[in-house]
Design a protein around this motif. Structure first.
Motif, PDB file in Angstrom:
ATOM      1  N   ALA A 283      17.100  86.600  56.880  1.00 50.89           N
ATOM      2  CA  ALA A 283      18.486  86.151  56.781  1.00 50.89           C
ATOM      3  C   ALA A 283      18.600  84.642  56.995  1.00 50.89           C
ATOM      4  O   ALA A 283      19.394  83.963  56.333  1.00 50.89           O
ATOM      5  CB  ALA A 283      19.347  86.903  57.801  1.00 50.89           C
ATOM      6  N   ALA A 284      17.803  84.116  57.926  1.00 46.40           N
ATOM      7  CA  ALA A 284      17.853  82.681  58.214  1.00 46.40           C
ATOM      8  C   ALA A 284      17.418  81.860  57.007  1.00 46.40           C
ATOM      9  O   ALA A 284      18.054  80.850  56.655  1.00 46.40           O
ATOM     10  CB  ALA A 284      16.959  82.366  59.418  1.00 46.40           C
ATOM     11  N   LEU A 285      16.346  82.268  56.347  1.00 47.74           N
ATOM     12  CA  LEU A 285      15.872  81.518  55.188  1.00 47.74           C
ATOM     13  C   LEU A 285      16.833  81.636  54.012  1.00 47.74           C
ATOM     14  O   LEU A 285      17.025  80.669  53.258  1.00 47.74           O
ATOM     15  CB  LEU A 285      14.465  81.971  54.800  1.00 47.74           C
ATOM     16  CG  LEU A 285      13.356  81.138  55.467  1.00 47.74           C
ATOM     17  CD1 LEU A 285      13.292  81.389  56.963  1.00 47.74           C
ATOM     18  CD2 LEU A 285      11.998  81.422  54.829  1.00 47.74           C
ATOM     19  N   GLU A 286      17.453  82.790  53.858  1.00 51.72           N
ATOM     20  CA  GLU A 286      18.475  82.910  52.816  1.00 51.72           C
ATOM     21  C   GLU A 286      19.646  81.972  53.103  1.00 51.72           C
ATOM     22  O   GLU A 286      20.187  81.346  52.187  1.00 51.72           O
ATOM     23  CB  GLU A 286      18.980  84.357  52.733  1.00 51.72           C
ATOM     24  CG  GLU A 286      18.026  85.306  52.023  1.00 51.72           C
ATOM     25  CD  GLU A 286      18.642  86.674  51.813  1.00 51.72           C
ATOM     26  OE1 GLU A 286      19.371  87.149  52.721  1.00 51.72           O
ATOM     27  OE2 GLU A 286      18.394  87.269  50.754  1.00 51.72           O
ATOM     28  N   ALA A 287      20.029  81.855  54.379  1.00 49.70           N
ATOM     29  CA  ALA A 287      21.127  80.957  54.749  1.00 49.70           C
ATOM     30  C   ALA A 287      20.773  79.505  54.456  1.00 49.70           C
ATOM     31  O   ALA A 287      21.620  78.729  53.981  1.00 49.70           O
ATOM     32  CB  ALA A 287      21.465  81.134  56.233  1.00 49.70           C
ATOM     33  N   ALA A 288      19.522  79.124  54.739  1.00 48.99           N
ATOM     34  CA  ALA A 288      19.090  77.752  54.456  1.00 48.99           C
ATOM     35  C   ALA A 288      19.095  77.482  52.954  1.00 48.99           C
ATOM     36  O   ALA A 288      19.538  76.419  52.503  1.00 48.99           O
ATOM     37  CB  ALA A 288      17.700  77.514  55.036  1.00 48.99           C
TER      38      ALA A 288
ATOM     39  N   ARG B 218      22.653  77.098  51.781  1.00 50.18           N
ATOM     40  CA  ARG B 218      23.213  75.804  52.172  1.00 50.18           C
ATOM     41  C   ARG B 218      22.732  74.697  51.245  1.00 50.18           C
ATOM     42  O   ARG B 218      23.504  73.777  50.894  1.00 50.18           O
ATOM     43  CB  ARG B 218      22.846  75.481  53.626  1.00 50.18           C
ATOM     44  CG  ARG B 218      23.369  74.143  54.116  1.00 50.18           C
ATOM     45  CD  ARG B 218      24.866  74.022  53.954  1.00 50.18           C
ATOM     46  NE  ARG B 218      25.353  72.689  54.331  1.00 50.18           N
ATOM     47  CZ  ARG B 218      26.419  72.115  53.807  1.00 50.18           C
ATOM     48  NH1 ARG B 218      27.144  72.751  52.887  1.00 50.18           N
ATOM     49  NH2 ARG B 218      26.778  70.910  54.197  1.00 50.18           N
TER      50      ARG B 218
ATOM     51  N   TYR C 255      11.749  76.080  62.572  1.00 52.12           N
ATOM     52  CA  TYR C 255      11.603  77.483  62.967  1.00 52.12           C
ATOM     53  C   TYR C 255      10.420  77.652  63.921  1.00 52.12           C
ATOM     54  O   TYR C 255      10.505  78.386  64.907  1.00 52.12           O
ATOM     55  CB  TYR C 255      11.394  78.386  61.752  1.00 52.12           C
ATOM     56  CG  TYR C 255      12.297  78.117  60.568  1.00 52.12           C
ATOM     57  CD1 TYR C 255      13.618  77.685  60.731  1.00 52.12           C
ATOM     58  CD2 TYR C 255      11.826  78.289  59.264  1.00 52.12           C
ATOM     59  CE1 TYR C 255      14.429  77.445  59.637  1.00 52.12           C
ATOM     60  CE2 TYR C 255      12.626  78.065  58.173  1.00 52.12           C
ATOM     61  CZ  TYR C 255      13.924  77.632  58.353  1.00 52.12           C
ATOM     62  OH  TYR C 255      14.716  77.381  57.261  1.00 52.12           O
TER      63      TYR C 255
ATOM     64  N   ALA D 260      15.877  88.915  60.920  1.00 51.70           N
ATOM     65  CA  ALA D 260      16.555  87.666  61.258  1.00 51.70           C
ATOM     66  C   ALA D 260      15.942  86.493  60.507  1.00 51.70           C
ATOM     67  O   ALA D 260      16.658  85.594  60.036  1.00 51.70           O
ATOM     68  CB  ALA D 260      16.488  87.425  62.764  1.00 51.70           C
ATOM     69  N   LEU D 261      14.616  86.473  60.373  1.00 53.01           N
ATOM     70  CA  LEU D 261      13.954  85.400  59.631  1.00 53.01           C
ATOM     71  C   LEU D 261      14.351  85.437  58.161  1.00 53.01           C
ATOM     72  O   LEU D 261      14.622  84.387  57.549  1.00 53.01           O
ATOM     73  CB  LEU D 261      12.434  85.518  59.773  1.00 53.01           C
ATOM     74  CG  LEU D 261      11.846  85.007  61.087  1.00 53.01           C
ATOM     75  CD1 LEU D 261      10.381  85.400  61.195  1.00 53.01           C
ATOM     76  CD2 LEU D 261      11.986  83.490  61.184  1.00 53.01           C
TER      77      LEU D 261
ATOM     78  N   SER E 212      12.677  72.972  55.932  1.00 51.86           N
ATOM     79  CA  SER E 212      13.257  73.277  57.242  1.00 51.86           C
ATOM     80  C   SER E 212      12.268  74.005  58.148  1.00 51.86           C
ATOM     81  O   SER E 212      12.533  74.167  59.349  1.00 51.86           O
ATOM     82  CB  SER E 212      14.506  74.150  57.068  1.00 51.86           C
ATOM     83  OG  SER E 212      15.488  73.495  56.302  1.00 51.86           O
TER      84      SER E 212
ATOM     85  N   ALA F   6      14.268  75.722  52.071  1.00 52.95           N
ATOM     86  CA  ALA F   6      14.485  76.699  53.144  1.00 52.95           C
ATOM     87  C   ALA F   6      13.198  77.053  53.864  1.00 52.95           C
ATOM     88  O   ALA F   6      13.185  77.215  55.090  1.00 52.95           O
ATOM     89  CB  ALA F   6      15.129  77.961  52.564  1.00 52.95           C
TER      90      ALA F   6
END
Length: 268
Positions: A251-256, A259, A175, A248-249, A171, A167
């Motif tokens: 949350a984005a890294l948690e989502a990655a 996944r 970003y 937002a960052l 990835s 993440a």
């Protein structure tokens, strides 16, 4: 010298292949497998490496670097897993797949090392995280480091941290590219020509990254050095905070990361 076979020369596989060649690895010690003959011809012409089938790679290579898509790894291992001698080193570049996935499909005792690198390998500035799996020793980790150090920096981490690594740094380039893209657009909005905005932001990004790496200072201190009382920078940071950029960052890294875990769950 160790013979390395890259199984699956897509984007990541080609990154590894080209990086090893730039580091002086002889083409005669590199093998590659591909699903499409045209892709094999392209790599043979571009790099001078030998394109072989999976069975030949297993027979001839000391290290098998598996760089197929995660969803294709099971099919590949069903084809070659039982044929791999237990003394071969397996290096997995399959995002999200734990080493246990490979251990379950390989002869007992086969060493597996999990690797997560990123696309700045193209300019020898990758960040590569390396983890020992079942039966992998310090010697096996050293072989992986020898392969990936020419591509940039390496770090050893427990495998339990690999989804977070995926993440954060796997990835991560995307970003930064998104941020640079947005800042260039902002420059255009403020009246700058696109090329001028591009040059300003790209060099600012490079300079900031070098300062972070070489100064040893915490990013907070470096940010504070730019942030004058009642100045332009603090006004901009206030807007970033008002719009929840930090949240937002996170949350984005948690989502990655989540996944990456889903990919592993779907592949077992």
């Amino acid at each position: 010298m160790t013979v390395v076979a890259v199984l699956g020369a897509g984007k990541i596989g080609e990154l590894v292949l080209s990086g090893l060649l730039r580091a002086g690895w002889p083409a005669s010690k590199l093998l590659v497998t591909t699903r499409r003959a045209a892709r094999g011809d392209e790599l043979r012409e571009r790099y001078g490496v030998r394109v072989v089938d999976n069975a030949a790679a297993v027979a001839e290579a000391d290290v098998l670097a598996i760089a197929v898509k995660p969803q294709d790894a099971g099919t590949l291992l069903a084809e070659i897993g039982a044929k791999i001698p237990a003394d071969k080193l397996i290096i997995s570049l399959c995002a999200g797949l734990p080493t246990g996935f490979f251990a379950a499909r390989l002869p007992e005792g086969t060493p597996v090392v999990r690797v997560m690198t990123n696309t700045p390998a193209l300019v020898d500035q990758a960040m590569t995280a390396i983890s020992a799996g079942p039966h992998a020793t310090g010697e096996h980790l050293a072989v992986a480091e020898e392969m990936f150090k020419p591509l940039g920096a390496t770090i050893r981490v427990p495998e339990s941290q690999q989804d977070a690594v995926t993440a954060l740094s796997g990835s991560g380039p995307a970003y930064f590219y998104l941020l640079v893209e947005a800042m260039i657009d902002a420059g255009i909005l403020l009246g700058l020509p696109r090329q001028v905005a591009h040059e300003l932001i790209v060099q600012t990004a490079i300079g900031s990254a070098v300062m972070l790496r070489d100064s040893g200072e915490h990013p907070v201190k470096l940010r504070e050095a730019v942030t004058s009382p009642a100045g332009t920078t603090i006004s901009a940071i206030r807007e970033l905070e008002n719009h929840g950029v930090r949240a937002a960052l996170l949350a984005a890294l948690e989502a990655a990361r989540d996944r990456a875990r889903e990919i592993a769950a779907q592949s077992t």
